[in-house]
Design a protein around this motif. Structure first.
Motif, PDB file in Angstrom:
ATOM      1  N   PHE A 164       0.827  -1.203   0.000  1.00  0.00           N
ATOM      2  CA  PHE A 164       0.000   0.000   0.000  1.00  0.00           C
ATOM      3  C   PHE A 164       0.865   1.259   0.000  1.00  0.00           C
ATOM      4  O   PHE A 164       0.577   2.225  -0.712  1.00  0.00           O
ATOM      5  N   LEU A 165       1.933   1.259   0.803  1.00  0.00           N
ATOM      6  CA  LEU A 165       2.801   2.428   0.869  1.00  0.00           C
ATOM      7  C   LEU A 165       3.498   2.683  -0.460  1.00  0.00           C
ATOM      8  O   LEU A 165       3.675   3.838  -0.864  1.00  0.00           O
ATOM      9  N   LEU A 166       3.897   1.620  -1.143  1.00  0.00           N
ATOM     10  CA  LEU A 166       4.519   1.784  -2.452  1.00  0.00           C
ATOM     11  C   LEU A 166       3.557   2.451  -3.432  1.00  0.00           C
ATOM     12  O   LEU A 166       3.944   3.319  -4.223  1.00  0.00           O
ATOM     13  N   ALA A 167       2.288   2.029  -3.373  1.00  0.00           N
ATOM     14  CA  ALA A 167       1.304   2.620  -4.275  1.00  0.00           C
ATOM     15  C   ALA A 167       0.926   4.036  -3.848  1.00  0.00           C
ATOM     16  O   ALA A 167       0.762   4.930  -4.687  1.00  0.00           O
ATOM     17  N   TRP A 168       0.796   4.261  -2.547  1.00  0.00           N
ATOM     18  CA  TRP A 168       0.357   5.570  -2.050  1.00  0.00           C
ATOM     19  C   TRP A 168       1.392   6.657  -2.326  1.00  0.00           C
ATOM     20  O   TRP A 168       1.074   7.770  -2.714  1.00  0.00           O
ATOM     21  N   THR A 169       2.678   6.314  -2.129  1.00  0.00           N
ATOM     22  CA  THR A 169       3.733   7.289  -2.362  1.00  0.00           C
ATOM     23  C   THR A 169       4.050   7.471  -3.839  1.00  0.00           C
ATOM     24  O   THR A 169       4.785   8.385  -4.203  1.00  0.00           O
ATOM     25  N   GLY A 170       3.506   6.605  -4.697  1.00  0.00           N
ATOM     26  CA  GLY A 170       3.768   6.720  -6.120  1.00  0.00           C
ATOM     27  C   GLY A 170       5.098   6.135  -6.550  1.00  0.00           C
ATOM     28  O   GLY A 170       5.503   6.309  -7.706  1.00  0.00           O
ATOM     29  N   MET A 171       5.783   5.431  -5.656  1.00  0.00           N
ATOM     30  CA  MET A 171       7.059   4.829  -6.020  1.00  0.00           C
ATOM     31  C   MET A 171       6.880   3.740  -7.076  1.00  0.00           C
ATOM     32  O   MET A 171       7.722   3.563  -7.953  1.00  0.00           O
ATOM     33  N   VAL A 172       5.766   3.006  -6.975  1.00  0.00           N
ATOM     34  CA  VAL A 172       5.479   1.937  -7.929  1.00  0.00           C
ATOM     35  C   VAL A 172       4.013   2.048  -8.325  1.00  0.00           C
ATOM     36  O   VAL A 172       3.147   2.221  -7.453  1.00  0.00           O
ATOM     37  N   ASP A 173       3.752   1.940  -9.612  1.00  0.00           N
ATOM     38  CA  ASP A 173       2.372   1.975 -10.080  1.00  0.00           C
ATOM     39  C   ASP A 173       1.720   0.617  -9.837  1.00  0.00           C
ATOM     40  O   ASP A 173       2.381  -0.434  -9.866  1.00  0.00           O
ATOM     41  N   VAL A 174       0.393   0.634  -9.585  1.00  0.00           N
ATOM     42  CA  VAL A 174      -0.330  -0.613  -9.321  1.00  0.00           C
ATOM     43  C   VAL A 174      -0.255  -1.552 -10.519  1.00  0.00           C
ATOM     44  O   VAL A 174      -0.165  -2.772 -10.364  1.00  0.00           O
ATOM     45  N   ALA A 175      -0.283  -0.995 -11.725  1.00  0.00           N
ATOM     46  CA  ALA A 175      -0.178  -1.830 -12.919  1.00  0.00           C
ATOM     47  C   ALA A 175       1.159  -2.574 -12.940  1.00  0.00           C
ATOM     48  O   ALA A 175       1.230  -3.749 -13.331  1.00  0.00           O
ATOM     49  N   ILE A 209      -7.090   1.302  -5.123  1.00  0.00           N
ATOM     50  CA  ILE A 209      -8.144   2.213  -4.672  1.00  0.00           C
ATOM     51  C   ILE A 209      -7.567   3.588  -4.366  1.00  0.00           C
ATOM     52  O   ILE A 209      -8.113   4.621  -4.767  1.00  0.00           O
ATOM     53  N   ILE A 210      -6.442   3.623  -3.636  1.00  0.00           N
ATOM     54  CA  ILE A 210      -5.870   4.913  -3.244  1.00  0.00           C
ATOM     55  C   ILE A 210      -5.329   5.656  -4.461  1.00  0.00           C
ATOM     56  O   ILE A 210      -5.428   6.884  -4.544  1.00  0.00           O
ATOM     57  N   GLN A 211      -4.766   4.934  -5.437  1.00  0.00           N
ATOM     58  CA  GLN A 211      -4.273   5.621  -6.630  1.00  0.00           C
ATOM     59  C   GLN A 211      -5.415   6.174  -7.481  1.00  0.00           C
ATOM     60  O   GLN A 211      -5.282   7.239  -8.079  1.00  0.00           O
ATOM     61  N   LYS A 212      -6.558   5.482  -7.503  1.00  0.00           N
ATOM     62  CA  LYS A 212      -7.722   6.013  -8.220  1.00  0.00           C
ATOM     63  C   LYS A 212      -8.230   7.286  -7.540  1.00  0.00           C
ATOM     64  O   LYS A 212      -8.600   8.256  -8.204  1.00  0.00           O
ATOM     65  N   GLU A 213      -8.241   7.282  -6.200  1.00  0.00           N
ATOM     66  CA  GLU A 213      -8.667   8.479  -5.473  1.00  0.00           C
ATOM     67  C   GLU A 213      -7.714   9.641  -5.722  1.00  0.00           C
ATOM     68  O   GLU A 213      -8.141  10.790  -5.897  1.00  0.00           O
ATOM     69  N   GLN A 214      -6.412   9.346  -5.741  1.00  0.00           N
ATOM     70  CA  GLN A 214      -5.440  10.403  -6.005  1.00  0.00           C
ATOM     71  C   GLN A 214      -5.610  10.972  -7.414  1.00  0.00           C
ATOM     72  O   GLN A 214      -5.528  12.183  -7.617  1.00  0.00           O
ATOM     73  N   ALA A 215      -5.860  10.094  -8.375  1.00  0.00           N
ATOM     74  CA  ALA A 215      -6.062  10.557  -9.746  1.00  0.00           C
ATOM     75  C   ALA A 215      -7.339  11.385  -9.863  1.00  0.00           C
ATOM     76  O   ALA A 215      -7.375  12.402 -10.559  1.00  0.00           O
ATOM     77  N   ALA A 216      -8.397  10.965  -9.148  1.00  0.00           N
ATOM     78  CA  ALA A 216      -9.656  11.713  -9.191  1.00  0.00           C
ATOM     79  C   ALA A 216      -9.495  13.086  -8.541  1.00  0.00           C
ATOM     80  O   ALA A 216      -9.999  14.088  -9.051  1.00  0.00           O
ATOM     81  N   ASN A 217      -8.774  13.144  -7.423  1.00  0.00           N
ATOM     82  CA  ASN A 217      -8.545  14.434  -6.765  1.00  0.00           C
ATOM     83  C   ASN A 217      -7.716  15.368  -7.635  1.00  0.00           C
ATOM     84  O   ASN A 217      -7.982  16.567  -7.710  1.00  0.00           O
TER      85      ASN A 217
END
Length: 268
Positions: free
Chosen positions: A180-191, A239-247
């Motif tokens: 989750f931290l990797l995705a939240w900080t943007g270090m690694v994309d979920v894809a 989920i968190i990356q989608k929220e970040q993109a929407a914001n």
């Protein structure tokens, strides 16, 4: 940047060191208080931890102590470790109190749930090892004991063995937090995480081979939960990356409107 997004407190280095000393003392005192409360029950605590193995010992077989001081030092060591584990919420609360003033508000909103989830997952990993892995593993070891060999395990070696597994499973259950931290900080994309799934599965079995006894059952019982926990982390990371993109998308039009409003009127 507005002041509401900046860290709240600014302290000199000496004040930070004094606060760190105070919080470390609180952690030590908490562990000692819990240890003092549990020390009287140290023999019972060891009996509980040894129960998964004692269940599969042959009739008439017992655990042994090869060291002179092992009957005292082994339960003493176990009680100290249990005290540390039970004091972990207080220890993490002190760590949080020390680092929280240096965090931004949006980081605090994420950090608190992550810290609580980390504690719960660590305890869940230990419980999984005790209630699921140990019975299967010790049953397997008892079934493959060569004929003519009496299965009598030293209490000190057994404690070192189970503590290693407790720690291994507790750390392994932190995989969703790390993902989750990797995705939240943007270090690694979920894809990218999804594409790396085959390598993650191989890595889970490799780690299971290193941290568990040399049998396929223990390795699988650690590797499969690690993989499933990775998938859970990927789901929440998506989920968190989608929220970040929407914001981010919702903020861009407003900024463009502000820019258009700031343009001077065109004079004819």
């Amino acid at each position: 940047m507005s002041t509401s997004q900046e860290p709240e407190n600014h302290m000199p280095l000496l004040a930070h060191l004094l606060e760190l000393r105070t919080r470390l003392l609180r952690c030590v005192i908490t562990v000692l208080v819990v240890f003092a409360a549990l020390f009287y029950f140290s023999q019972d605590i060891y009996a509980i931890v040894a129960a998964p193995l004692r269940t599969y010992l042959p009739d008439g077989a017992t655990m042994i102590a090869t060291g002179v001081a092992s009957p005292f030092l082994t339960p003493f060591k176990l009680t100290m470790v249990v005290s540390l584990f039970l004091s972990m919420p207080v220890i993490l609360q002190q760590i949080w109190g020390f680092i929280a003033p240096g965090l931004y508000k949006h980081e605090k909103r994420i950090a608190v749930p992550l810290m609580i989830a980390s504690i719960v997952l660590f305890y869940a990993g230990m419980a999984f090892a005790y209630f699921v892995v140990f019975p299967i593993m010790f049953g397997f070891f008892a079934s493959v004991t060569p004929q003519g060999v009496e299965m009598m395990t030293d209490i000190s070696q057994y404690l070192d063995f189970v503590l290693t597994l407790f720690f291994a499973f507790g750390v392994a259950f932190q995989i969703p937090i790390a993902t989750f931290l990797l995705a939240w900080t943007g270090m690694v994309d979920v894809a990218t995480l999804r594409k790396s799934r085959p390598y993650v599965i191989v890595g889970c079995f490799f780690v299971g081979m290193l941290l568990t006894p040399p049998d396929v059952f223990s390795q699988t019982l650690l590797a499969v939960p690690m993989w499933l926990l990775f998938e859970i982390g990927v789901i929440f990371g998506g989920i968190i990356q989608k929220e970040q993109a929407a914001n981010k998308a919702s903020e861009e039009p407003s900024s463009e409107d502000d820019n258009t409003e700031q343009k001077p009127p065109v004079q004819s």
